[in-house]
Motif scaffolding. Structure first.
Motif, PDB file in Angstrom:
ATOM      1  N   LEU A 330       0.817  -1.200   0.000  1.00 49.24           N
ATOM      2  CA  LEU A 330       0.000   0.000   0.000  1.00 49.24           C
ATOM      3  C   LEU A 330       0.858   1.259   0.000  1.00 49.24           C
ATOM      4  CD1 LEU A 330      -2.456  -1.107   2.857  1.00 49.24           C
ATOM      5  CD2 LEU A 330      -2.734  -1.470   0.397  1.00 49.24           C
ATOM      6  N   ASN A 331       0.412   2.254  -0.780  1.00 44.75           N
ATOM      7  CA  ASN A 331       0.962   3.615  -0.698  1.00 44.75           C
ATOM      8  C   ASN A 331       2.483   3.626  -0.818  1.00 44.75           C
ATOM      9  OD1 ASN A 331      -1.763   4.345  -0.003  1.00 44.75           O
ATOM     10  ND2 ASN A 331      -1.302   3.826   2.113  1.00 44.75           N
ATOM     11  N   SER A 332       2.980   2.944  -1.827  1.00 38.15           N
ATOM     12  CA  SER A 332       4.428   2.800  -1.982  1.00 38.15           C
ATOM     13  C   SER A 332       4.871   3.226  -3.370  1.00 38.15           C
ATOM     14  CB  SER A 332       4.847   1.351  -1.694  1.00 38.15           C
ATOM     15  OG  SER A 332       4.592   1.028  -0.335  1.00 38.15           O
ATOM     16  N   ASN A 333       6.138   3.651  -3.482  1.00 41.83           N
ATOM     17  CA  ASN A 333       6.643   4.237  -4.717  1.00 41.83           C
ATOM     18  C   ASN A 333       7.967   3.609  -5.121  1.00 41.83           C
ATOM     19  OD1 ASN A 333       4.509   6.193  -4.664  1.00 41.83           O
ATOM     20  ND2 ASN A 333       5.692   7.372  -3.173  1.00 41.83           N
ATOM     21  N   CYS A 334       8.148   3.480  -6.447  1.00 46.81           N
ATOM     22  CA  CYS A 334       9.390   2.949  -6.999  1.00 46.81           C
ATOM     23  C   CYS A 334       9.885   3.933  -8.063  1.00 46.81           C
ATOM     24  CB  CYS A 334       9.144   1.576  -7.618  1.00 46.81           C
ATOM     25  SG  CYS A 334      10.656   0.713  -8.099  1.00 46.81           S
ATOM     26  N   PHE A 335      10.989   4.604  -7.780  1.00 43.63           N
ATOM     27  CA  PHE A 335      11.445   5.688  -8.639  1.00 43.63           C
ATOM     28  C   PHE A 335      12.837   5.413  -9.218  1.00 43.63           C
ATOM     29  CE2 PHE A 335       8.831   8.626  -5.692  1.00 43.63           C
ATOM     30  CZ  PHE A 335       7.685   8.402  -6.434  1.00 43.63           C
ATOM     31  N   GLU A 336      13.016   5.804 -10.469  1.00 39.29           N
ATOM     32  CA  GLU A 336      14.336   5.957 -11.101  1.00 39.29           C
ATOM     33  C   GLU A 336      15.220   4.706 -11.001  1.00 39.29           C
ATOM     34  OE1 GLU A 336      15.926  10.184 -10.563  1.00 39.29           O
ATOM     35  OE2 GLU A 336      14.603   9.925  -8.821  1.00 39.29           O
ATOM     36  N   HIS A 337      14.725   3.619 -11.582  1.00 36.64           N
ATOM     37  CA  HIS A 337      15.550   2.410 -11.641  1.00 36.64           C
ATOM     38  C   HIS A 337      16.913   2.707 -12.269  1.00 36.64           C
ATOM     39  CE1 HIS A 337      12.352  -0.599 -10.821  1.00 36.64           C
ATOM     40  NE2 HIS A 337      11.549   0.256 -11.427  1.00 36.64           N
ATOM     41  N   LYS A 338      17.886   1.918 -11.866  1.00 46.34           N
ATOM     42  CA  LYS A 338      19.205   1.967 -12.498  1.00 46.34           C
ATOM     43  C   LYS A 338      19.580   0.562 -12.971  1.00 46.34           C
ATOM     44  CE  LYS A 338      19.588   6.325 -11.567  1.00 46.34           C
ATOM     45  NZ  LYS A 338      19.431   7.347 -12.645  1.00 46.34           N
ATOM     46  N   SER A 339      19.634   0.401 -14.297  1.00 47.57           N
ATOM     47  CA  SER A 339      19.997  -0.883 -14.907  1.00 47.57           C
ATOM     48  C   SER A 339      20.035  -0.685 -16.405  1.00 47.57           C
ATOM     49  CB  SER A 339      18.965  -1.962 -14.571  1.00 47.57           C
ATOM     50  OG  SER A 339      17.775  -1.751 -15.322  1.00 47.57           O
ATOM     51  N   VAL A 340      20.524  -1.688 -17.104  1.00 47.52           N
ATOM     52  CA  VAL A 340      20.317  -1.750 -18.544  1.00 47.52           C
ATOM     53  C   VAL A 340      18.819  -1.896 -18.788  1.00 47.52           C
ATOM     54  CG1 VAL A 340      20.776  -3.087 -20.636  1.00 47.52           C
ATOM     55  CG2 VAL A 340      22.572  -2.796 -18.908  1.00 47.52           C
ATOM     56  N   ILE A 341      18.317  -1.243 -19.815  1.00 46.16           N
ATOM     57  CA  ILE A 341      16.887  -1.355 -20.125  1.00 46.16           C
ATOM     58  C   ILE A 341      16.691  -2.541 -21.057  1.00 46.16           C
ATOM     59  CG2 ILE A 341      14.856  -0.195 -21.069  1.00 46.16           C
ATOM     60  CD1 ILE A 341      16.176   2.473 -20.311  1.00 46.16           C
ATOM     61  N   THR A 342      16.456  -3.706 -20.439  1.00 42.86           N
ATOM     62  CA  THR A 342      16.258  -4.950 -21.193  1.00 42.86           C
ATOM     63  C   THR A 342      15.507  -5.932 -20.302  1.00 42.86           C
ATOM     64  OG1 THR A 342      17.384  -6.599 -22.578  1.00 42.86           O
ATOM     65  CG2 THR A 342      18.458  -5.996 -20.505  1.00 42.86           C
ATOM     66  N   GLY A 343      15.361  -7.178 -20.752  1.00 44.87           N
ATOM     67  CA  GLY A 343      14.558  -8.152 -20.040  1.00 44.87           C
ATOM     68  C   GLY A 343      15.035  -8.444 -18.634  1.00 44.87           C
ATOM     69  N   SER A 344      14.082  -8.866 -17.770  1.00 48.30           N
ATOM     70  CA  SER A 344      14.348  -9.266 -16.383  1.00 48.30           C
ATOM     71  C   SER A 344      14.865  -8.122 -15.524  1.00 48.30           C
ATOM     72  CB  SER A 344      15.337 -10.447 -16.337  1.00 48.30           C
ATOM     73  OG  SER A 344      14.826 -11.540 -17.059  1.00 48.30           O
TER      74      SER A 344
END
Length: 477
Positions: A330-344
Motif C-alpha cells: 500500500l501507498n508505496s513508490n518505486c522511482f528511477e531504476h538503475k539498470s540496462v533497459i532490457t529483459g528481467s
C-alpha cells in the motif's frame, strides 16, 4: 468490513481500511450495482462471470492492518546493519502474543548503511521507520534484496485427502462445486484446487505451435498443473464452498479438477515493513552490480508493505514471490531504476503469489511496473496505481497468469494482455481472466485465447486500442 469504490469509481470491492462513497447511475452489461450497493454479475452462456476480486490482501480485507507496539528502538550508527539484524534475531526468540505478533522494531530518523541483506525469517515482526527521514541505503556492488522476508518449506499434500470435482464445467466466478466425496473435509480446511495441464488444452491454445526462434520452448503439460490455494467456508452434502472464486474454468474435457488438503510448515505470517525510504548505491545509470529489490517476500501469508519509497534499484520496490499470499502493498513508490533497459529488469511491483493486493502505488522509469509472471494463481489486484516514463508494458508478462484485476491504472505507456508468442523463450498467452477496468493508457492490446478457458476483459479504457503482437488473435471482451 467497509465498502469502497475503486478505479474511476465504478468497481465496488470490499477491502478493510479504506472507504469511498458509491457512485450513482453507472452501468455495465457484465456487472451492475444494485440499490443496496452490492454487485450483481451477468453470466455468459457457460455461467462465467467477472469474478469477485474483493477478498485479497491482508486477511482478505476482513481485518485492518494493525499498529504493533514498539519493543526495540534503534538509532543510526556505524554498525547499523549488524544492529538491525541482531534486533530482529533477538525479537524472533520472543513468544508470539495472542494476535500472532512479537513486536515492532523502530528505526529512528537518519541514514542506515546496509552492505548486505536484512533478513526476517520468523512470524510476528514489524520493521518500522519514521517516514522518508528513515533512510536505508543499500551500499556496495552486490546484486541482492535489501530486505528479505521469507519462511521455509513448501506446500505438502495431505495424503489420502484427494477428492475429484464431479461438475463437468466449473465456471469462472463461482465459489462452489461438487466433489465425489466431501467426507474428510470441514469448514476452515485449507485446500488446493488442482487443475491438470493436458496436451489437449495446450493444443487448443496453440501453445505447442509457437513460432520458433533460437531458445523458444513449446509449452509442456506437466508445467501447467495448476494449484490454487483456498479455504473451505461451508459444506452442503457434496458441495464445497470456497473463500475465493474460481478464476479459470475447471473442465472435464481438459481433465477436470480435484481438491486436497495441504500443509505449509515453515510459512510465516504477520510481518510488516512500513514507513521508510530505501535507496541503492549505483555506479552509472546502466549499472547492474547493485541492489536489485528493496523488499522481497516469499513463503509468507498475511503480511504487508506500506508507505515505503524505493529509488535506484535494478528490479523492484516490492517483489512478491510464489509463496507470498494475502499480502497488502500500500501507498508505496518505486522511482528511477538503475539498470540496462532490457529483459528481467525494472519490474517495479512484481507479483508471483496468490490473493495479493497492490494499492496506491506509483512508479517511474520502469519496464513492467505492475506485473505478474508465469502461472500466477489469482485472484490478485492492482488498483489506483500510476506509471510514468515507462520502457515496456504493464500486465501479465508471460505463460498464463490467472485472475488479475487492473483497476484505475494510469500510465503514459501500455497495458497489454495478449499472446506474446516467441517473445522471451516462448512466453505465449500471458493470461486469462485478466480484467482492465477504467484504466488510462497511451495504447493497449487486450486479446482472448480462442475462447479456451474463459475470457479477458477491457472495460472503460481511455486510450488507443491496438491489435497486439499477433494481429489475428481474438479481441477480448
Amino acid at each position: 468490513m467497509k465498502k469502497i469504490i475503486l478505479g474511476s469509481a465504478v468497481l465496488l470491492l470490499l477491502i478493510a481500511g479504506f472507504s469511498f462513497h458509491p457512485i450513482k447511475d453507472w452501468q455495465s452489461k457484465f456487472v451492475r450495482q444494485t440499490k443496496n450497493g452490492s454487485l450483481q454479475y451477468t453470466p455468459d452462456e457457460k455461467g462465467n462471470i467477472i469474478p469477485d476480486f474483493s477478498r485479497v490482501g491482508y486477511y482478505h480485507g476482513d481485518k485492518e492492518i494493525p499498529s504493533i507496539a514498539v519493543v526495540k528502538t534503534l538509532q543510526p550508527s556505524s554498525n547499523s546493519e549488524q544492529e538491525i539484524q541482531a534486533a530482529i534475531d533477538e525479537l524472533a526468540k520472543r513468544t508470539l502474543d495472542k494476535a500472532g505478533f512479537r513486536g515492532t522494531i523502530l528505526l529512528k530518523k537518519g541514514t542506515y548503511k546496509i552492505n548486505g541483506t536484512i533478513t526476517i525469517q520468523e512470524s510476528g515482526i514489524v520493521l518500522r521507520g519514521e517516514g522518508d527521514d528513515t533512510k536505508l541505503i543499500a551500499a556496495g556492488t552486490d546484486k541482492r534484496p535489501l530486505i528479505k522476508v521469507t519462511g521455509k518449506g513448501s506446500i505438502k499434500e495431505v495424503e489420502g485427502s484427494r477428492a475429484k470435482i464431479t461438475d463437468a464445467y466449473v465456471p469462472v466466478g463461482t465459489f462452489s462445486f461438487n466433489v465425489a466425496n466431501a467426507r474428510g473435509f470441514k469448514k476452515g480446511d485449507k485446500i488446493i484446487v488442482s487443475r491438470p495441464g493436458t496436451k489437449e488444452w495446450i493444443r487448443d491454445l496453440k501453445m505447442d505451435q509457437i513460432v520458433e526462434r533460437k531458445g523458444t520452448k513449446q509449452w509442456q503439460p506437466e508445467e501447467y498443473n495448476l494449484r490454487f490455494e483456498r479455504e473451505i467456508t461451508k459444506i452442503e452434502g457434496t458441495k464445497i464452498y470456497l473463500d475465493n472464486p474460481i478464476v479459470m474454468p475447471m473442465e472435464a474435457k481438459y481433465g477436470g479438477g480435484e481438491i486436497f488438503k495441504y500443509t505449509f510448515d515453515g510459512r510465516i505470517a504477520h510481518v510488516g515493513i512500513e514507513n521508510m525510504y530505501f535507496e541503492s548505491e549505483y555506479l552509472s545509470d546502466t549499472a547492474e552490480n547493485h541492489a536489485w529489490d528493496a523488499v522481497l517476500f516469499d513463503k509468507i501469508e498475511n503480511g504487508w508493505v506500506r508507505n515505503v519509497i524505493a529509488r535506484y534499484f535494478g528490479y523492484s520496490c516490492v517483489n512478491l514471490s510464489g509463496g507470498a499470499k494475502n499480502i497488502s502493498v500500500l501507498n508505496s513508490n518505486c522511482f528511477e531504476h538503475k539498470s540496462v533497459i532490457t529483459g528481467s529488469r525494472r519490474y517495479s511491483f512484481n507479483n508471483d503469489g496468490q490473493q495479493n493486493l497492490f494499492m496506491n502505488c506509483h512508479a517511474t522509469d520502469g519496464r513492467h511496473d505492475f506485473v505478474t509472471g508465469a502461472r500466477v494463481h489469482g485472484p490478485n489486484v492492482f488498483v489506483n496505481c500510476t506509471a510514468k516514463r515507462t520502457h515496456a508494458d504493464i500486465g501479465p508478462h508471460h505463460r498464463w497468469a490467472m485472475g488479475t484485476l487492473y483497476d484505475n491504472i494510469v500510465t503514459d505507456g501500455e497495458i497489454n494482455v495478449q499472446d506474446r508468442g516467441q517473445m522471451g523463450s516462448g512466453h505465449g498467452w500471458s493470461g486469462i481472466t485478466q480484467v482492465l477496468w477504467n484504466c488510462t493508457v497511451k495504447r493497449s492490446a487486450v486479446q482472448s485465447p480462442y475462447g479456451v478457458s474463459g475470457n479477458n476483459y477491457c472495460i472503460g479504457l481511455k486510450g488507443e486500442k491496438v491489435a497486439g503482437h499477433f494481429k489475428d488473435r481474438p479481441e477480448a471482451i
